[in-house]
Motif scaffolding. Structure first.
Motif, short mmCIF file in Angstrom:
data_model
loop_
_atom_site.label_atom_id
_atom_site.label_comp_id
_atom_site.label_asym_id
_atom_site.label_seq_id
_atom_site.Cartn_x
_atom_site.Cartn_y
_atom_site.Cartn_z
N SER A 35 0.84 -1.20 0.00
CA SER A 35 0.00 0.00 0.00
C SER A 35 0.88 1.25 0.00
O SER A 35 2.09 1.18 0.19
CB SER A 35 -0.88 0.02 1.25
N LYS A 37 1.03 3.47 2.30
CA LYS A 37 1.66 3.58 3.63
C LYS A 37 2.81 2.59 3.77
O LYS A 37 3.86 2.92 4.33
CB LYS A 37 0.61 3.36 4.73
N SER A 38 2.64 1.38 3.28
CA SER A 38 3.72 0.39 3.34
C SER A 38 4.92 0.85 2.52
O SER A 38 6.07 0.67 2.94
CB SER A 38 3.24 -0.97 2.84
N TYR A 45 2.79 -4.36 5.09
CA TYR A 45 1.67 -4.11 6.00
C TYR A 45 1.99 -2.99 6.99
O TYR A 45 1.85 -3.13 8.19
CB TYR A 45 1.24 -5.42 6.69
N HIS A 47 0.47 0.01 7.08
CA HIS A 47 -0.66 0.85 7.48
C HIS A 47 -1.08 0.47 8.89
O HIS A 47 -1.28 -0.71 9.19
CB HIS A 47 -1.83 0.66 6.51
N GLN A 49 -3.78 0.54 10.41
CA GLN A 49 -5.08 -0.13 10.51
C GLN A 49 -5.09 -1.53 9.90
O GLN A 49 -6.06 -2.25 10.05
CB GLN A 49 -6.16 0.73 9.85
N ASN A 50 -4.00 -1.90 9.20
CA ASN A 50 -3.95 -3.25 8.66
C ASN A 50 -3.69 -4.21 9.81
O ASN A 50 -2.86 -3.97 10.67
CB ASN A 50 -2.85 -3.37 7.60
N SER A 94 -3.91 2.92 -3.05
CA SER A 94 -3.75 1.55 -2.55
C SER A 94 -4.90 0.65 -2.97
O SER A 94 -5.08 -0.43 -2.42
CB SER A 94 -3.66 1.58 -1.01
N SER A 149 -6.60 -6.21 5.34
CA SER A 149 -6.71 -4.78 5.03
C SER A 149 -7.85 -4.12 5.81
O SER A 149 -8.90 -4.74 6.05
CB SER A 149 -6.97 -4.59 3.54
#
Length: 182
Positions: A35, A37-38, A45, A47, A49-50, A94, A149
């Motif tokens: 993503s 963020k990743s 992973y 993020h 929130q993941n 993402s 996710s």
């Protein structure tokens, strides 16, 4: 990245980091592509929130690893390899739904330098691309698992953990400790 009113513009992304594995890795977990963020955190992973790291930590009854190095050690300690099915694609932010022009990842490096016997896909997108591009080469049928996710809000952390645990832990886990004394 260019954005218009919260919508990311399509851009070509080349997978920015290497797979995690060693010679003792037995399970390969595949995602689709890191993503936004990743990619910023330079690890899988990333993020907050993941739920990937929370799920694995719960399965192995360990604290959630926080740093990249802790995450690497965690994976290798449990004989887990981690990578993605896509090496390059066009994507909007993402959003797996926006993926196009896929260049699949070459899984040979992991497969030939480890003991991979099970492949798990984190979400349906990873499973779809694995089946399309890599399953024939590996000769291993992958098991599709529910995505960790935050977009998969229908699955609670407990439900994800239960589902993933069945796939990650061997069926006979703990059998040695349950032998009867004669």
């Amino acid at each position: 990245m260019k954005q218009m009113k919260g919508t990311a513009m399509p851009e070509t992304i080349v997978h920015p980091f290497d797979p995690v594995y060693d010679a003792d890795s037995e399970i390969l977990i595949l995602g689709s592509l890191p993503s936004v963020k990743s990619r910023q955190t330079q690890f899988y992973y990333g993020h907050p929130q993941n739920r990937f790291w929370k799920v694995l930590a719960a399965i192995f009854q360990e604290p959630v690893p926080a740093t990249v190095e802790e995450k690497r050690r965690f994976l290798l300690r449990h004989h887990i390899a981690l990578w993605d099915v896509i090496s390059q694609c066009v994507i909007e932010g993402s959003s797996d739904a926006s993926i196009r022009d896929v260049v699949p990842a070459d899984l040979d490096v992991v497969m030939h330098h480890s003991k991979i016997s099970r492949i798990l896909c984190n979400g349906q997108t990873a499973l779809k691309y694995y089946r399309k591009y890599q399953e024939k080469q590996t000769g291993i049928k992958a098991l599709g698992l529910p995505s960790t996710s935050p977009a998969n809000a229908a699955w609670s952390l407990e439900r994800l953990t239960d589902s993933w645990q069945q796939a990650v832990l061997p069926m006979d886990a703990g059998a040695d400790t349950k032998k009867e004394v004669q």
